[in-house]
Write a protein that holds these residues in place. Structure first.
Motif, PDB file in Angstrom:
ATOM      1  N   ARG A   1      34.603  30.351 -18.619  1.00  8.63           N
ATOM      2  CA  ARG A   1      34.630  31.598 -19.391  1.00  8.63           C
ATOM      3  C   ARG A   1      35.024  32.729 -18.446  1.00  8.63           C
ATOM      4  O   ARG A   1      34.331  33.020 -17.466  1.00  8.63           O
ATOM      5  CB  ARG A   1      33.273  31.891 -20.018  1.00  8.63           C
ATOM      6  CG  ARG A   1      33.252  33.148 -20.886  1.00  8.63           C
ATOM      7  CD  ARG A   1      31.936  33.267 -21.642  1.00  8.63           C
ATOM      8  NE  ARG A   1      31.829  34.511 -22.364  1.00  8.63           N
ATOM      9  CZ  ARG A   1      32.368  34.749 -23.570  1.00  8.63           C
ATOM     10  NH1 ARG A   1      33.066  33.784 -24.168  1.00  8.63           N
ATOM     11  NH2 ARG A   1      32.226  35.913 -24.165  1.00  8.63           N
ATOM     12  N   ILE A   2      36.155  33.346 -18.748  1.00  5.10           N
ATOM     13  CA  ILE A   2      36.694  34.440 -17.943  1.00  5.10           C
ATOM     14  C   ILE A   2      36.562  35.727 -18.757  1.00  5.10           C
ATOM     15  O   ILE A   2      37.039  35.802 -19.896  1.00  5.10           O
ATOM     16  CB  ILE A   2      38.172  34.205 -17.590  1.00  5.10           C
ATOM     17  CG1 ILE A   2      38.340  32.854 -16.879  1.00  5.10           C
ATOM     18  CG2 ILE A   2      38.706  35.345 -16.740  1.00  5.10           C
ATOM     19  CD1 ILE A   2      39.794  32.460 -16.657  1.00  5.10           C
ATOM     20  N   VAL A   3      35.913  36.733 -18.180  1.00  9.82           N
ATOM     21  CA  VAL A   3      35.694  38.000 -18.870  1.00  9.82           C
ATOM     22  C   VAL A   3      36.366  39.114 -18.074  1.00  9.82           C
ATOM     23  O   VAL A   3      36.042  39.332 -16.898  1.00  9.82           O
ATOM     24  CB  VAL A   3      34.187  38.298 -19.031  1.00  9.82           C
ATOM     25  CG1 VAL A   3      33.991  39.663 -19.698  1.00  9.82           C
ATOM     26  CG2 VAL A   3      33.520  37.196 -19.848  1.00  9.82           C
ATOM     27  N   PHE A   4      37.319  39.794 -18.707  1.00 13.14           N
ATOM     28  CA  PHE A   4      38.007  40.948 -18.121  1.00 13.14           C
ATOM     29  C   PHE A   4      37.324  42.194 -18.684  1.00 13.14           C
ATOM     30  O   PHE A   4      37.383  42.455 -19.887  1.00 13.14           O
ATOM     31  CB  PHE A   4      39.484  40.908 -18.504  1.00 13.14           C
ATOM     32  CG  PHE A   4      40.382  41.806 -17.680  1.00 13.14           C
ATOM     33  CD1 PHE A   4      39.900  42.894 -16.972  1.00 13.14           C
ATOM     34  CD2 PHE A   4      41.745  41.558 -17.625  1.00 13.14           C
ATOM     35  CE1 PHE A   4      40.721  43.707 -16.222  1.00 13.14           C
ATOM     36  CE2 PHE A   4      42.600  42.359 -16.874  1.00 13.14           C
ATOM     37  CZ  PHE A   4      42.086  43.431 -16.174  1.00 13.14           C
TER      38      PHE A   4
ATOM     39  N   GLU B   1      38.253  29.873 -21.371  1.00 13.02           N
ATOM     40  CA  GLU B   1      38.154  30.802 -22.492  1.00 13.02           C
ATOM     41  C   GLU B   1      38.303  32.198 -21.913  1.00 13.02           C
ATOM     42  O   GLU B   1      37.605  32.551 -20.954  1.00 13.02           O
ATOM     43  CB  GLU B   1      36.795  30.661 -23.181  1.00 13.02           C
ATOM     44  CG  GLU B   1      36.556  31.695 -24.281  1.00 13.02           C
ATOM     45  CD  GLU B   1      35.119  31.695 -24.770  1.00 13.02           C
ATOM     46  OE1 GLU B   1      34.824  32.498 -25.679  1.00 13.02           O
ATOM     47  OE2 GLU B   1      34.292  30.931 -24.222  1.00 13.02           O
ATOM     48  N   PHE B   2      39.223  32.985 -22.452  1.00 14.10           N
ATOM     49  CA  PHE B   2      39.525  34.303 -21.892  1.00 14.10           C
ATOM     50  C   PHE B   2      39.105  35.392 -22.876  1.00 14.10           C
ATOM     51  O   PHE B   2      39.532  35.393 -24.035  1.00 14.10           O
ATOM     52  CB  PHE B   2      41.020  34.411 -21.586  1.00 14.10           C
ATOM     53  CG  PHE B   2      41.410  35.688 -20.897  1.00 14.10           C
ATOM     54  CD1 PHE B   2      41.180  35.865 -19.548  1.00 14.10           C
ATOM     55  CD2 PHE B   2      42.002  36.721 -21.610  1.00 14.10           C
ATOM     56  CE1 PHE B   2      41.540  37.039 -18.904  1.00 14.10           C
ATOM     57  CE2 PHE B   2      42.370  37.896 -20.982  1.00 14.10           C
ATOM     58  CZ  PHE B   2      42.144  38.055 -19.621  1.00 14.10           C
TER      59      PHE B   2
ATOM     60  N   ALA C   1      26.128  44.049 -18.083  1.00 11.85           N
ATOM     61  CA  ALA C   1      25.224  42.890 -17.992  1.00 11.85           C
ATOM     62  C   ALA C   1      25.390  41.958 -19.178  1.00 11.85           C
ATOM     63  O   ALA C   1      25.483  40.730 -19.018  1.00 11.85           O
ATOM     64  CB  ALA C   1      23.777  43.364 -17.870  1.00 11.85           C
ATOM     65  N   SER C   2      25.439  42.510 -20.396  1.00 13.67           N
ATOM     66  CA  SER C   2      25.535  41.653 -21.575  1.00 13.67           C
ATOM     67  C   SER C   2      26.895  40.975 -21.657  1.00 13.67           C
ATOM     68  O   SER C   2      26.998  39.831 -22.126  1.00 13.67           O
ATOM     69  CB  SER C   2      25.267  42.468 -22.843  1.00 13.67           C
ATOM     70  OG  SER C   2      26.233  43.485 -23.014  1.00 13.67           O
ATOM     71  N   ARG C   3      27.941  41.630 -21.187  1.00 14.46           N
ATOM     72  CA  ARG C   3      29.279  41.059 -21.306  1.00 14.46           C
ATOM     73  C   ARG C   3      29.567  39.977 -20.270  1.00 14.46           C
ATOM     74  O   ARG C   3      30.435  39.132 -20.489  1.00 14.46           O
ATOM     75  CB  ARG C   3      30.327  42.178 -21.229  1.00 14.46           C
ATOM     76  CG  ARG C   3      30.313  43.055 -22.470  1.00 14.46           C
ATOM     77  CD  ARG C   3      31.405  44.092 -22.488  1.00 14.46           C
ATOM     78  NE  ARG C   3      31.440  44.771 -23.783  1.00 14.46           N
ATOM     79  CZ  ARG C   3      32.290  45.754 -24.105  1.00 14.46           C
ATOM     80  NH1 ARG C   3      33.179  46.165 -23.207  1.00 14.46           N
ATOM     81  NH2 ARG C   3      32.249  46.297 -25.296  1.00 14.46           N
ATOM     82  N   ILE C   4      28.863  40.000 -19.145  1.00 14.16           N
ATOM     83  CA  ILE C   4      29.112  38.978 -18.127  1.00 14.16           C
ATOM     84  C   ILE C   4      28.015  37.922 -18.101  1.00 14.16           C
ATOM     85  O   ILE C   4      28.074  37.004 -17.262  1.00 14.16           O
ATOM     86  CB  ILE C   4      29.269  39.610 -16.733  1.00 14.16           C
ATOM     87  CG1 ILE C   4      27.918  40.073 -16.170  1.00 14.16           C
ATOM     88  CG2 ILE C   4      30.267  40.752 -16.760  1.00 14.16           C
ATOM     89  CD1 ILE C   4      28.003  40.490 -14.698  1.00 14.16           C
TER      90      ILE C   4
ATOM     91  N   ALA D   1      29.451  34.471 -18.195  1.00 12.02           N
ATOM     92  CA  ALA D   1      30.770  34.339 -17.575  1.00 12.02           C
ATOM     93  C   ALA D   1      30.722  33.469 -16.330  1.00 12.02           C
ATOM     94  O   ALA D   1      29.762  33.502 -15.559  1.00 12.02           O
ATOM     95  CB  ALA D   1      31.312  35.718 -17.217  1.00 12.02           C
ATOM     96  N   ASP D   2      31.773  32.692 -16.125  1.00 11.82           N
ATOM     97  CA  ASP D   2      31.994  32.003 -14.860  1.00 11.82           C
ATOM     98  C   ASP D   2      32.808  32.871 -13.903  1.00 11.82           C
ATOM     99  O   ASP D   2      32.611  32.835 -12.689  1.00 11.82           O
ATOM    100  CB  ASP D   2      32.750  30.688 -15.092  1.00 11.82           C
ATOM    101  CG  ASP D   2      31.940  29.691 -15.907  1.00 11.82           C
ATOM    102  OD1 ASP D   2      30.960  29.150 -15.371  1.00 11.82           O
ATOM    103  OD2 ASP D   2      32.291  29.480 -17.079  1.00 11.82           O
ATOM    104  N   ILE D   3      33.740  33.637 -14.469  1.00 10.27           N
ATOM    105  CA  ILE D   3      34.614  34.510 -13.684  1.00 10.27           C
ATOM    106  C   ILE D   3      34.640  35.875 -14.362  1.00 10.27           C
ATOM    107  O   ILE D   3      34.807  35.966 -15.586  1.00 10.27           O
ATOM    108  CB  ILE D   3      36.042  33.947 -13.596  1.00 10.27           C
ATOM    109  CG1 ILE D   3      36.035  32.610 -12.852  1.00 10.27           C
ATOM    110  CG2 ILE D   3      36.992  34.934 -12.924  1.00 10.27           C
ATOM    111  CD1 ILE D   3      37.373  31.881 -12.896  1.00 10.27           C
ATOM    112  N   VAL D   4      34.501  36.917 -13.574  1.00 11.74           N
ATOM    113  CA  VAL D   4      34.599  38.282 -14.082  1.00 11.74           C
ATOM    114  C   VAL D   4      35.762  38.976 -13.385  1.00 11.74           C
ATOM    115  O   VAL D   4      35.913  38.882 -12.161  1.00 11.74           O
ATOM    116  CB  VAL D   4      33.288  39.063 -13.836  1.00 11.74           C
ATOM    117  CG1 VAL D   4      33.482  40.556 -14.115  1.00 11.74           C
ATOM    118  CG2 VAL D   4      32.176  38.509 -14.705  1.00 11.74           C
TER     119      VAL D   4
END
Length: 326
Positions: free
Chosen positions: A11-14, A34-35, A47-50, A53-56
């Protein structure tokens, strides 16, 4: 090898996609993923968005200790910039979380923007264009008018504070214009060798001073009222590096009192600046230019940054990380 690294979708979160031009193309990571891209993320939303996440990916959204503590799967924080002060590197190191950044992508765009600002001030380009818009040419009644100073770059002295890849690229452009180039020694140091001029002497001798230093405790407000008092040649002061290198209230005073001939800044301590920021009262002056932190942002540079960002992520996931700062 963890479950994610062994093949489960990552899970990648930008956090702040809008900090890159909408025309910039994002590469697709080469591994199952998943992007999720957010246009912007407020500090209280990180905090809630990551959390899962595996990658931020972040450019300016802060990734602090409290948010890191709530992200048990986090393995990599990929910074979409060279500066990484938005990330709590110590907290990441304690958890074994890697942090990587972008390097050497702005070698053309920042020096070009620097000289665009220098030329605009040295030749009063914006002032003359505005005068023409308000009808001054017709009022003058002849082929030209001389309301603002115009000076050549050739033969003038360019003082550069910061000798990294950007400072050296600016020096090359300065020499191409026929300028004498001085590289400043670190403030307070006189023992850096013959290629460097003491900081105070650069302030005294330069017609133009341009900053290309990182913002560190040792460089914060390195130019303030005492330094402006040393500027015997009333130079132009250019800052395309970091807000905070210059005492901004002192800069406004120095410009107003004539200690310097002009200033052009692309960076401010707080971005965007508040309505009561000292720079806001300078915007109508012909000897001051403020651009919105876009020296880095040519289309070529932004695309190169983005390509490097996703290459960093691919290499990390493949087990061959690069550009690590933690």
């Amino acid at each position: 090898m963890t479950e994610a690294l062994s093949g489960a979708p990552a899970r990648i979160v930008f956090l702040d996609r809008d900090t890159l031009s909408p025309e910039t193309k994002l590469r697709t990571p080469s591994f199952p993923h998943e992007f999720v891209a957010h246009g912007r993320t407020l500090p209280e939303e990180v905090a809630s968005r990551i959390a899962d996440a595996d990658i931020v990916i972040t450019n300016k959204s802060p990734v602090r200790r409290e948010a890191i503590a709530q992200a048990p799967n986090l393995k990599l924080v990929a910074v979409a910039a060279t500066g990484y002060d938005v990330v709590d590197v110590s907290a990441c190191a304690e958890r074994g979380i890697a942090v990587c950044n972008i390097r050497n992508y702005a070698v053309n765009t920042v020096p070009e923007h620097t000289f665009a600002l220098i030329l605009a001030l040295r030749r009063s380009i914006l002032a003359y264009a505005e005068a023409v818009r308000r009808g001054r040419w017709q009022e003058a009644g002849q082929f030209c008018f001389f309301d603002y100073p115009i000076k050549d770059l050739a033969g003038s002295t360019l003082g550069i504070v910061g000798d990294g890849v950007l400072g050296r690229a600016v020096a090359d452009l300065g020499r191409a214009f026929g300028m004498r180039v001085l590289f400043s020694a670190y403030k307070g140091s006189n023992g850096m060798g013959p290629l460097y001029t003491p900081f105070e002497e650069v302030l005294r001798q330069s017609d133009i001073i341009t900053l290309h230093s990182p913002l560190l405790p040792s460089t914060r407000n390195m130019i303030a009222a005492p330094e402006f008092a040393l500027m015997e040649r009333r130079p132009l002061l250019i800052n395309t590096a970091r807000g905070g290198l210059v005492d901004e209230a002192a800069l406004a005073d120095a410009l107003t009192t004539g200690q310097i001939s002009g200033a052009a800044f692309d960076v401010v301590t707080a971005e965007p600046p508040a309505p009561d920021h000292p720079f806001m009262r300078l915007l109508n002056r012909p000897d001051f230019i403020l651009t919105p932190h876009v020296a880095w942002a040519s289309s070529e540079a932004v695309q190169g940054l983005t390509d490097q960002l996703f290459e960093n992520i691919d290499l990390f996931w493949a087990g061959t990380p690069r550009n690590l700062v933690a």
